[in-house]
Enzyme design. Structure first.
Site, PDB file in Angstrom:
ATOM      1  CG  HIS A 189       4.715  -2.745  -4.918  1.00  0.00           C
ATOM      2  ND1 HIS A 189       3.568  -1.995  -4.818  1.00  0.00           N
ATOM      3  CD2 HIS A 189       5.278  -2.739  -3.692  1.00  0.00           C
ATOM      4  CE1 HIS A 189       3.450  -1.545  -3.586  1.00  0.00           C
ATOM      5  NE2 HIS A 189       4.479  -1.976  -2.876  1.00  0.00           N
ATOM      6  CB  SER A 223       8.072  -2.631  -1.288  1.00  0.00           C
ATOM      7  OG  SER A 223       7.396  -2.784  -0.065  1.00  0.00           O
ATOM      8  NE  ARG A 254       4.094   2.435  -9.221  1.00  0.00           N
ATOM      9  CZ  ARG A 254       3.827   2.982  -8.025  1.00  0.00           C
ATOM     10  NH1 ARG A 254       2.722   2.686  -7.379  1.00  0.00           N
ATOM     11  NH2 ARG A 254       4.655   3.837  -7.490  1.00  0.00           N
TER      12      ARG A 254
END
Lengths: 209, 209
Positions: free
Chosen positions: A43, A17, A40
């Site tokens: 994500h 990812s 992040r």
């Protein structure tokens, strides 16, 4: 049997990812810890165009990391934010505080003529100095934070201001970014929410990906 | 003083938000309860282009509403989903179950060679028949659900399948939509997450906006 072919290893899923995010997203404006925060956040929402709306003060990542290392509490406007914090990543077993369901909150909200999210913050005063503030749901909470600072409250170490929605979200994030009193990250516009906010906390808490 | 001018009344903020969503979003494919589900999902993410990625079986909203009215449990893959459920909206004080932190889960995950999210579902068997399943985080959980149904597990009443991300999310939602065994809603592609998922639950739980 359906025989679905998919990656079943959590670590491999994370690694793949993050590699996809770094290959696709334009992260040129962000370096080091700041870049890890934005990665992040992407994500958490699945959108690689997020960076175009991210504004972060130059001192944000360093201030947030240092605060958590010192044991600073994390003050959250929503339970979903608090719940999204990965406790194992926290460097100093930091308290994660959400006062939305405190029995005093409804009366406090009424007393200031504001939402429950804004009223809940009246209970943050003793924790505010040097804290990491994470607003991931209510624009009224972010506006209220600026009012409390105007009123002389102690300053937090850093503010994650990522409320989501259609009424006041864009305006409150714009106001935080223009305010300049505290290190901050915002996602301009309507996008935001508890997942992105918790992701930013988790990125500050540990460099491990 | 910053003197920010913003709406401080929670009810007025909701009403204005929902009016903006209905003015801007293309909701022509959705009616009645289905429309309310999509509106609330948009409200949770701030993106009015969401409907283009939403696929919902014709029986989804009715099946989900009926299940909750019967007292069905809500089985969640993530704590953030469980935490996003507004308990006061639930029609039958429905149990909201997340087994991710159950002490048995790590071993169950290891035993099936899958993620913790997928392993946690081994503990859902006794609750599955007629349940509302809400997958808002892990693609592996959605794939695993299809494998469990293939393996003869009882069928849930409806499935909210909105995992987010870059590895398996789009594929797992495509697989659920093509499977056709259970009433479902998905958001195709990478977008998704716990907030949209909880919003869908909250919309099924009550028609109140």
């Amino acid at each position: 049997m359906s025989g679905h072919d998919y990656i079943r290893d959590g670590g491999a899923i994370y690694a793949r990812s993050f590699a996809i995010i770094r290959a696709e997203a334009d992260l040129a404006r962000f370096e080091g810890a700041a870049e890890r925060v934005v990665v992040r956040m992407i994500h958490a929402c699945g959108m690689t165009d997020l960076p175009r709306d991210v504004e972060m003060s130059a001192d944000f990542a360093e201030a947030g990391i240092a605060a958590l290392a010192r044991g600073a509490p994390i003050l959250c406007d929503a339970k979903m934010v608090a719940n999204g914090v990965t406790r194992a990543r926290l460097p100093a077993d930091n308290p994660v505080i959400c006062t939305l369901d405190d029995p005093r909150t409804p009366d406090l909200a009424k007393a200031i003529g504001n939402t429950r999210s804004a009223g809940a913050m009246e209970l943050w005063r003793e924790h505010m100095e040097g804290a990491l503030v994470a607003i991931g749901n209510a624009p009224t909470a972010l506006f209220r934070l600026l009012e409390l600072l105007d009123g002389g409250w102690p300053k937090p170490a850093a503010v994650i201001g990522i409320p989501v929605g259609f009424v006041g979200a864009a305006e409150s994030k714009e106001a935080l970014a223009r305010d300049g009193r505290v290190p901050f990250v915002v996602v301009h516009g309507r996008r935001g929410g508890s997942a992105m906010t918790a992701a930013a906390i988790n990125a500050l808490a540990s460099a491990v990906e």
